[in-house]
Design an enzyme around this catalytic site. Sequence first.
Site, mmCIF file in Angstrom:
data_model
loop_
_atom_site.group_PDB
_atom_site.id
_atom_site.type_symbol
_atom_site.label_atom_id
_atom_site.label_comp_id
_atom_site.label_asym_id
_atom_site.label_seq_id
_atom_site.Cartn_x
_atom_site.Cartn_y
_atom_site.Cartn_z
ATOM 1 N N PRO A 82 38.032 10.422 51.865
ATOM 2 C CA PRO A 82 36.859 10.870 51.112
ATOM 3 C C PRO A 82 35.834 9.762 50.946
ATOM 4 O O PRO A 82 36.188 8.648 50.561
ATOM 5 C CB PRO A 82 37.452 11.283 49.750
ATOM 6 C CG PRO A 82 38.737 10.543 49.650
ATOM 7 C CD PRO A 82 39.261 10.419 51.045
ATOM 8 N N PRO A 83 34.556 10.039 51.237
ATOM 9 C CA PRO A 83 33.518 9.039 50.983
ATOM 10 C C PRO A 83 33.501 8.685 49.501
ATOM 11 O O PRO A 83 33.583 9.568 48.645
ATOM 12 C CB PRO A 83 32.225 9.748 51.395
ATOM 13 C CG PRO A 83 32.665 10.863 52.288
ATOM 14 C CD PRO A 83 34.015 11.275 51.797
ATOM 15 N N CYS A 84 33.443 7.403 49.185
ATOM 16 C CA CYS A 84 33.510 6.956 47.792
ATOM 17 C C CYS A 84 32.112 6.678 47.296
ATOM 18 O O CYS A 84 31.555 5.605 47.504
ATOM 19 C CB CYS A 84 34.378 5.708 47.676
ATOM 20 S SG CYS A 84 34.684 5.190 45.982
ATOM 21 N N GLN A 85 31.506 7.645 46.620
ATOM 22 C CA GLN A 85 30.165 7.511 46.083
ATOM 23 C C GLN A 85 30.236 7.077 44.620
ATOM 24 O O GLN A 85 31.274 7.208 43.976
ATOM 25 C CB GLN A 85 29.425 8.839 46.200
ATOM 26 C CG GLN A 85 29.319 9.347 47.622
ATOM 27 C CD GLN A 85 28.798 10.761 47.678
ATOM 28 O OE1 GLN A 85 28.535 11.365 46.664
ATOM 29 N NE2 GLN A 85 28.667 11.292 48.878
#
Length: 415
Positions: free
Chosen positions: A79-82
């Site tokens: 998951p992209p960590c924003q």
Amino acid sequence: MLTAISLFSGIGGLDFGFEAAGFQTKVALELDGTACQTMRLNRPEWNVIEDDVNHISSAYLLERAGLSTGEPDVLIGGPPCQPFSKSSYWVSGDSLRLDDPRADTLTGYLRVLRDTLPKAFLLENVSGLAFKNKDEGLRLLIEGIEKINRETGTNYRVTWKSLKCANYGVPQTRERVFMVGAREGQSFNFPSETHCSANDLSEDLFSDKLPHNTAWDAIGGLAEPSPNEKGLSVGGKWGGLLPSIPEGKNYLWHTNRGGGYPLFGWRTRYWSFMLKLAKALPSWTIQAQPGASIGPFHWNNRRLTFEEMARLQTFPSDIRVECGRTEMQRMVGNAVPSLMAEILAREIRTQILRKPLDGSLQLMPKKKISTPEPEPTAPLASQYKALIGEHDDHPGTGRGKKAITRARASTTLTI
């Protein structure tokens, strides 16, 4: 084959590695349409869903996978960590709405983990996830998994580590954080590094490690692309400078501390500015969104082809794309090296699922017998000679123009 549910699948970097270790991706969820098209082109059996994780229920994922809660062998995803707030993990009940929409990637992964209860899971993210004093994402994940255990009666035991992929045979110096968990509380030990630099080997005569796999091991001997192939020439203001930079060097070659001409101040540009591969070294990290002058570039003074980037990412040899250069670069640059996934998948099989796999690693590059000498450099192009002169070096961390501007702005706001 063992079964996997894949989230944030991208082009399938993790999935290709788990496939090589005997897992079948039963369903793959990805938001990007081009990535979904690419997965369907290469692996139609993966049952690809193009949607946002927070628009899809876990029950629907299980239905498409043909599995029930507790049946999947593994849940995988990067998951992209924003930026996000960790005030809440998810909303109770059937609602998929999150309190903080910026947290949707990590909380989406946690929700699917809670609802599907796989025997094991693997989560991959950028190394910055675990940076000191910036590890809110890592702590959210660990606390979220503890919450899953309390709510479902599971005993997920979590282990995480930042791994340097080149030290496991990947011909690329990419570093990533991997988190592995086992539902029944089994311990997981990350595998020991198997490769190191030639210099480290020369200093330790008793080392049992192998030398790094290099860019030449991965892409050496491939036929040169057609001069007419689109997207491979290096243009822009600085493209003509690349032939004068040796293999394995970047713009720093043309500073007062390098071996070229003093065209720039020391460390006044990004490291990847005019960065060129060296045959005898692993590649530097493939960028997802490089600018016109951002490498790594091929030692033949051009951009890398898809086949070359795929090999440096240790994808299977049969992978194809049908999209433009920008989309292709983004998908490859965002992916996990598949060899790294294969190595970890084998360890999950052995340590957690108790189903070890015999045989050698499928995605490990074959070491070439010899490496050719570096390509010769060209003379400095005439358009850059006017830059020869004295240039100020970067003053140091926190002392550059941008840092001073930010500090002044912060002071003004505080006052």
